[in-house]
Design a protein around this motif. Structure first.
Motif, PDB file in Angstrom:
ATOM      1  N   LEU A 151       0.849  -1.185   0.000  1.00 59.72           N
ATOM      2  CA  LEU A 151       0.000   0.000   0.000  1.00 59.72           C
ATOM      3  C   LEU A 151       0.889   1.240   0.000  1.00 59.72           C
ATOM      4  CD1 LEU A 151      -3.206   0.879   1.735  1.00 59.72           C
ATOM      5  CD2 LEU A 151      -1.239   2.263   2.320  1.00 59.72           C
ATOM      6  N   GLU A 152       0.506   2.192  -0.818  1.00 58.59           N
ATOM      7  CA  GLU A 152       1.229   3.461  -0.881  1.00 58.59           C
ATOM      8  C   GLU A 152       0.209   4.569  -0.651  1.00 58.59           C
ATOM      9  OE1 GLU A 152       3.613   5.494  -4.418  1.00 58.59           O
ATOM     10  OE2 GLU A 152       4.218   3.402  -4.083  1.00 58.59           O
ATOM     11  N   PHE A 153       0.552   5.516   0.224  1.00 59.92           N
ATOM     12  CA  PHE A 153      -0.365   6.594   0.598  1.00 59.92           C
ATOM     13  C   PHE A 153       0.382   7.915   0.563  1.00 59.92           C
ATOM     14  CE2 PHE A 153      -1.526   9.489   4.048  1.00 59.92           C
ATOM     15  CZ  PHE A 153      -2.841   9.763   3.727  1.00 59.92           C
ATOM     16  N   SER A 154      -0.277   8.945   0.028  1.00 63.92           N
ATOM     17  CA  SER A 154       0.299  10.291   0.121  1.00 63.92           C
ATOM     18  C   SER A 154      -0.822  11.318   0.155  1.00 63.92           C
ATOM     19  CB  SER A 154       1.255  10.577  -1.035  1.00 63.92           C
ATOM     20  OG  SER A 154       0.552  10.582  -2.260  1.00 63.92           O
ATOM     21  N   CYS A 155      -0.537  12.453   0.793  1.00 63.96           N
ATOM     22  CA  CYS A 155      -1.481  13.571   0.823  1.00 63.96           C
ATOM     23  C   CYS A 155      -0.772  14.799   1.378  1.00 63.96           C
ATOM     24  CB  CYS A 155      -2.718  13.228   1.668  1.00 63.96           C
ATOM     25  SG  CYS A 155      -2.424  13.267   3.443  1.00 63.96           S
ATOM     26  N   LYS A 156      -1.517  15.902   1.418  1.00 65.57           N
ATOM     27  CA  LYS A 156      -1.041  17.120   2.078  1.00 65.57           C
ATOM     28  C   LYS A 156      -2.079  17.501   3.126  1.00 65.57           C
ATOM     29  CE  LYS A 156       1.252  19.008  -1.984  1.00 65.57           C
ATOM     30  NZ  LYS A 156       1.147  19.974  -3.073  1.00 65.57           N
ATOM     31  N   ASN A 157      -1.628  18.211   4.157  1.00 62.92           N
ATOM     32  CA  ASN A 157      -2.594  18.738   5.120  1.00 62.92           C
ATOM     33  C   ASN A 157      -2.856  20.211   4.833  1.00 62.92           C
ATOM     34  OD1 ASN A 157      -0.450  20.181   6.219  1.00 62.92           O
ATOM     35  ND2 ASN A 157      -0.414  19.057   8.147  1.00 62.92           N
ATOM     36  N   ALA A 158      -3.660  20.846   5.667  1.00 66.24           N
ATOM     37  CA  ALA A 158      -4.057  22.244   5.433  1.00 66.24           C
ATOM     38  C   ALA A 158      -2.860  23.191   5.398  1.00 66.24           C
ATOM     39  CB  ALA A 158      -5.056  22.680   6.511  1.00 66.24           C
ATOM     40  N   ASP A 159      -1.778  22.822   6.101  1.00 64.16           N
ATOM     41  CA  ASP A 159      -0.579  23.663   6.127  1.00 64.16           C
ATOM     42  C   ASP A 159       0.371  23.381   4.971  1.00 64.16           C
ATOM     43  OD1 ASP A 159      -1.457  24.810   8.531  1.00 64.16           O
ATOM     44  OD2 ASP A 159      -0.542  23.201   9.705  1.00 64.16           O
ATOM     45  N   GLY A 160      -0.029  22.463   4.073  1.00 65.21           N
ATOM     46  CA  GLY A 160       0.810  22.142   2.928  1.00 65.21           C
ATOM     47  C   GLY A 160       1.904  21.131   3.220  1.00 65.21           C
ATOM     48  N   VAL A 161       1.885  20.524   4.415  1.00 68.02           N
ATOM     49  CA  VAL A 161       2.871  19.503   4.750  1.00 68.02           C
ATOM     50  C   VAL A 161       2.536  18.233   3.964  1.00 68.02           C
ATOM     51  CG1 VAL A 161       3.828  18.060   6.602  1.00 68.02           C
ATOM     52  CG2 VAL A 161       3.233  20.451   7.068  1.00 68.02           C
ATOM     53  N   GLU A 162       3.542  17.643   3.335  1.00 68.74           N
ATOM     54  CA  GLU A 162       3.329  16.427   2.549  1.00 68.74           C
ATOM     55  C   GLU A 162       3.582  15.189   3.399  1.00 68.74           C
ATOM     56  OE1 GLU A 162       4.968  15.995  -1.379  1.00 68.74           O
ATOM     57  OE2 GLU A 162       5.160  18.170  -1.582  1.00 68.74           O
ATOM     58  N   PHE A 163       2.662  14.243   3.283  1.00 67.73           N
ATOM     59  CA  PHE A 163       2.787  12.973   4.000  1.00 67.73           C
ATOM     60  C   PHE A 163       2.938  11.841   2.987  1.00 67.73           C
ATOM     61  CE2 PHE A 163       0.553  15.774   6.861  1.00 67.73           C
ATOM     62  CZ  PHE A 163       1.158  15.522   8.083  1.00 67.73           C
ATOM     63  N   TYR A 164       3.719  10.844   3.359  1.00 65.66           N
ATOM     64  CA  TYR A 164       3.906   9.684   2.488  1.00 65.66           C
ATOM     65  C   TYR A 164       4.159   8.452   3.348  1.00 65.66           C
ATOM     66  CZ  TYR A 164       5.890   6.458  -0.901  1.00 65.66           C
ATOM     67  OH  TYR A 164       6.129   5.351  -1.678  1.00 65.66           O
TER      68      TYR A 164
END
Length: 141
Positions: free
Chosen positions: A38-51
């Motif tokens: 499984l691969e997951f990525s997104c950004k939060n409201a502050d523009g921080v990138e998660f992976y």
């Protein structure tokens, strides 16, 4: 800015394994569910990138797996290839990443728990339709 892993909770059920990526107000959500990964990525409201990338403990049916986004998190429902086989961990490797935890609120011994799981899927599954309901609501009177 470097990407960072999202805090992730997981729990095991007879037919599905659940992963919850705890990111509030997520945008640009991308989830790739493969048979063993499984691969997951997104950004939060502050523009921080998660992976996050997880090599899964056992095979899942990627075609019958999906995700659901809420304001607080993104939950992935992954259909087990072998149903009713408990997963002692979510990762293939016997190493627990710092960002991964068991969701003890949802974890329980699930002997004979299929009815509960079906009820949960009806409530929270994105594709659950009206036709999935088996029993009419009981009336008191």
């Amino acid at each position: 800015m470097a990407r960072q892993p999202a805090k992730t909770l997981w729990y095991d059920r007879p037919r599905y394994v659940y992963l919850e990526f705890c990111v509030e107000d997520s945008t640009d959500v991308k989830v790739l569910i493969e048979d063993h990964r499984l691969e997951f990525s997104c950004k939060n409201a502050d523009g921080v990138e998660f992976y996050n990338e997880i090599n899964l403990y056992a095979r899942v049916n990627s075609k019958d797996s999906r995700e659901k986004r809420s304001d607080r998190s993104i939950t992935c429902f992954m259909r087990k290839w072998k149903e009713k086989v408990a997963w002692p961990r979510i990762t293939k490797e016997n190493i627990k990443p710092a960002w991964l935890s068991v969701d003890f609120d949802n974890w329980r011994d699930w002997e004979g728990d299929e009815e509960v799981e079906r009820a949960m899927m009806f409530v929270s599954h994105p594709d659950a339709g009206e036709g999935d309901r088996k029993r009419p609501p009981s009336s008191h009177g």
